[in-house]
Design a protein around this motif. Sequence first.
Motif, mmCIF file in Angstrom:
data_model
loop_
_atom_site.group_PDB
_atom_site.id
_atom_site.type_symbol
_atom_site.label_atom_id
_atom_site.label_comp_id
_atom_site.label_asym_id
_atom_site.label_seq_id
_atom_site.Cartn_x
_atom_site.Cartn_y
_atom_site.Cartn_z
ATOM 1 N N LEU A 52 130.085 9.370 -43.110
ATOM 2 C CA LEU A 52 131.141 8.801 -43.718
ATOM 3 C C LEU A 52 131.905 9.979 -44.626
ATOM 4 O O LEU A 52 131.149 10.606 -45.158
ATOM 5 C CB LEU A 52 130.707 7.730 -44.461
ATOM 6 N N ARG A 53 133.280 9.638 -44.939
ATOM 7 C CA ARG A 53 133.937 10.705 -45.541
ATOM 8 C C ARG A 53 134.899 9.956 -46.492
ATOM 9 O O ARG A 53 135.326 9.200 -46.152
ATOM 10 C CB ARG A 53 134.497 11.657 -44.636
ATOM 11 N N LEU A 54 134.882 10.740 -47.628
ATOM 12 C CA LEU A 54 135.994 10.016 -48.633
ATOM 13 C C LEU A 54 136.775 11.379 -49.127
ATOM 14 O O LEU A 54 136.182 12.338 -49.631
ATOM 15 C CB LEU A 54 135.594 9.478 -49.910
ATOM 16 N N THR A 55 138.260 11.502 -48.913
ATOM 17 C CA THR A 55 138.969 12.502 -49.708
ATOM 18 C C THR A 55 139.450 11.914 -50.919
ATOM 19 O O THR A 55 140.287 10.917 -50.740
ATOM 20 C CB THR A 55 139.935 13.036 -48.602
ATOM 21 N N MET A 56 139.362 12.770 -51.835
ATOM 22 C CA MET A 56 140.031 12.020 -53.172
ATOM 23 C C MET A 56 141.607 12.462 -53.409
ATOM 24 O O MET A 56 141.990 13.626 -53.772
ATOM 25 C CB MET A 56 139.079 12.785 -54.428
#
Length: 197
Positions: free
Chosen positions: A165-169
């Motif tokens: 899972l990934r989150l880009t700010m």
Amino acid sequence: MRMNQNTLLLGKKVVLVPYTSAHVPRYHEWMKSEELQRLTASEPLTLEQEYAMQHSWREDADKKWRAQLGTTEESCMVGDVNLFLTDPEDPALGEIEVMIAEPSCRGRGFGTEAVLMMMSYGVTKLGLTKFEAKIGQGNEPSIRMFQKLHFEQVAVSSIFQEVTLRLTMSKPEWQWLLAQTSHVEEKLYRDGSVEPH
């Protein structure tokens, strides 16, 4: 981890302190659990190997912070949260992991707050702009928690039986994260005690 070896983060529900040799025996006991080994994709280590791992976390530059997670109300350790750099080509990417080892403390929001606190620290102190979490495919509660924190699934590995899972700010994500962690206090932590910061 040297840069934050004396950092304590105090939230509403949890307190994060550096992983020291004093925490190793408790962590070692936790990791004897077959359930935790399965959920964290870990192999059991001897106590001596755990001490070596703790020393490695303290000295290695790519391992930014491993914090023991305790509850503010009970002042007891219930798990850990880790943030480390996995891609030398992308120093703005941090991999984040969380484990609530004490079964009675699961589902109470401790993991969520710990991840938010660690991400905020990563953004504001380490310049991270992207986060990844690799979670065993069978660990539905953890997958759901990260999805609630705006992480999106980007890969599935059938070989390792895990989801990434990934989150880009983006700017809105950054503002949301700072709003979620505006209550967090940073204090000085030395030898198991808290000093005014």
